[in-house]
Scaffold this motif. Structure first.
Motif, PDB file in Angstrom:
ATOM      1  N   ALA A 107       0.829  -1.208   0.000  1.00  0.00           N
ATOM      2  CA  ALA A 107       0.000   0.000   0.000  1.00  0.00           C
ATOM      3  C   ALA A 107       0.860   1.254   0.000  1.00  0.00           C
ATOM      4  N   GLU A 108       1.944   1.220   0.770  1.00  0.00           N
ATOM      5  CA  GLU A 108       2.843   2.372   0.816  1.00  0.00           C
ATOM      6  C   GLU A 108       3.609   2.548  -0.496  1.00  0.00           C
ATOM      7  N   ILE A 109       4.028   1.441  -1.093  1.00  0.00           N
ATOM      8  CA  ILE A 109       4.760   1.517  -2.362  1.00  0.00           C
ATOM      9  C   ILE A 109       3.868   2.093  -3.458  1.00  0.00           C
ATOM     10  N   GLY A 135       0.955   6.605   5.038  1.00  0.00           N
ATOM     11  CA  GLY A 135       2.226   7.278   5.260  1.00  0.00           C
ATOM     12  C   GLY A 135       2.579   8.063   4.012  1.00  0.00           C
ATOM     13  N   ILE A 136       3.136   7.381   3.013  1.00  0.00           N
ATOM     14  CA  ILE A 136       3.629   7.913   1.729  1.00  0.00           C
ATOM     15  C   ILE A 136       4.532   9.132   1.919  1.00  0.00           C
ATOM     16  N   ASN A 137       4.907   9.393   3.151  1.00  0.00           N
ATOM     17  CA  ASN A 137       5.783  10.510   3.489  1.00  0.00           C
ATOM     18  C   ASN A 137       6.560  10.120   4.737  1.00  0.00           C
ATOM     19  N   PRO A 138       7.807   9.665   4.588  1.00  0.00           N
ATOM     20  CA  PRO A 138       8.563   9.199   5.747  1.00  0.00           C
ATOM     21  C   PRO A 138       8.710  10.238   6.855  1.00  0.00           C
ATOM     22  N   ALA A 139       8.794  11.516   6.498  1.00  0.00           N
ATOM     23  CA  ALA A 139       8.913  12.553   7.515  1.00  0.00           C
ATOM     24  C   ALA A 139       7.638  12.629   8.349  1.00  0.00           C
ATOM     25  N   ARG A 140       6.491  12.511   7.700  1.00  0.00           N
ATOM     26  CA  ARG A 140       5.206  12.533   8.425  1.00  0.00           C
ATOM     27  C   ARG A 140       5.140  11.390   9.429  1.00  0.00           C
ATOM     28  N   SER A 141       5.524  10.182   8.995  1.00  0.00           N
ATOM     29  CA  SER A 141       5.488   9.014   9.874  1.00  0.00           C
ATOM     30  C   SER A 141       6.535   9.124  10.977  1.00  0.00           C
ATOM     31  N   MET A 183       8.323   0.111   7.420  1.00  0.00           N
ATOM     32  CA  MET A 183       7.603   0.088   6.141  1.00  0.00           C
ATOM     33  C   MET A 183       7.242   1.494   5.664  1.00  0.00           C
ATOM     34  N   PHE A 184       7.234   2.458   6.589  1.00  0.00           N
ATOM     35  CA  PHE A 184       6.900   3.829   6.213  1.00  0.00           C
ATOM     36  C   PHE A 184       8.115   4.602   5.695  1.00  0.00           C
ATOM     37  N   TRP A 185       9.275   3.958   5.691  1.00  0.00           N
ATOM     38  CA  TRP A 185      10.453   4.470   4.998  1.00  0.00           C
ATOM     39  C   TRP A 185      10.729   3.635   3.750  1.00  0.00           C
ATOM     40  N   LEU A 186      10.744   2.329   3.925  1.00  0.00           N
ATOM     41  CA  LEU A 186      11.074   1.445   2.807  1.00  0.00           C
ATOM     42  C   LEU A 186      10.042   1.547   1.688  1.00  0.00           C
TER      43      LEU A 186
END
Length: 281
Positions: free
Chosen positions: A169-171, A222-228, A246-249
């Motif tokens: 989903a994040e990818i 997420g789709i935004n590592p800084a947000r997560s 998973m919110f970075w990868l």
């Protein structure tokens, strides 16, 4: 000249001259001597701070209202609008200063496409991450009780979904976002379709909005590592860190795929490079 006029009379438009901009150097030490570089880093910090402040407040406000009234609050639709709307506003405000990334995944994708240097990418990501921490910190300072009670706006994998589903989903969500960024800011498209005004922040904001509608039930989007990362640091509970990887990868993989697809498939970068190699041979 007459040909251009004749084309216009028949409802056709002449495209502007276009040349591919040269790739950005991997490391440009001259950037460190320019105020515009530091101004751009500051703009990324402030924009990400504001983004997290407004959006996390919206999430916590919705959870607190819906806890007492199932029909209360803005709902998932309102949360999606908050994220998409803020991206639209902030990209519009900062695009001319820093490019309006506000997301390490966007910065990473543009770095892979040689749109920004390594130095700028690293400092952007650092500024975005710090801005996210400060933005969520302000939310906790103003709404400490509700913040702790309703999860601090941290991204977590929803019950019933596997880690693989969450990662996918994040990818896919990040691919949609970064692909939209490339398409909306493509100088070739602006030259070819110069008669069609395109406000780049608008499709980017809508992409964020649509992805949130689809993935809030899975990962909280997420789709935004800084947000997560900002939400996880300030909330700092085990649940927020369990699946944080998973919110970075996921976003970085999605951004890399979008960069490759746009540069080497749609823009035929691989074929151009091969043709250049053959002509030199």
């Amino acid at each position: 000249m007459a040909k251009d006029v004749e084309g216009a009379e028949h409802g056709e438009f002449a495209a502007k001259d276009y040349h591919d901009p040269p790739p950005t150097p991997l490391f440009d030490a001259d950037e460190l001597t320019k105020w515009s570089f530091y101004r751009a880093v500051i703009a990324e910090f402030i924009a990400t701070l504001l983004f997290l402040y407004i959006t996390v407040l919206t999430v916590i406000g919705y959870k607190s209202q819906s806890a007492t009234d199932q029909c209360g609050g803005v709902g998932i639709l309102g949360i999606a609008w908050a994220f998409g709307g803020m991206i639209f506003v902030l990209v519009y405000c900062t695009a001319g200063i820093s490019g309006g990334h506000i997301n390490p995944a966007v910065t990473f994708g543009l770095f892979l496409a040689r749109k920004v240097s390594l130095l700028r990418a690293v400092l952007y990501i650092a500024a975005q991450s710090l801005g996210a921490i400060c933005g969520v910190g302000l939310v906790k300072a103003f709404q400490k009780t509700l913040y702790d009670e309703y999860g601090g706006g941290a991204n977590t994998l929803a019950p019933g979904y596997s880690k693989g589903t969450g990662l996918a989903a994040e990818i896919i969500g990040t691919f949609v976002l970064v692909y939209t960024v490339f398409s909306a800011t493509d100088p070739k498209r602006n030259a070819r379709d110069s008669h069609v005004p395109v406000l780049a922040p608008l499709p980017i904001g809508f992409a964020v909005f649509m992805v949130h509608l689809a993935t809030i039930p899975i990962t909280g989007t997420g789709i935004n590592p800084a947000r997560s990362f900002g939400a996880a640091v300030i909330y700092n509970q085990d649940k927020a860190w369990d699946d944080h990887w998973m919110f970075w990868l996921g976003p970085f993989i999605g951004a890399a795929i979008a960069a490759f697809y746009h540069q080497f498939v749609l823009r035929a970068g691989a074929i151009k490079a091969l043709g250049s190699f053959r002509s030199n041979a």
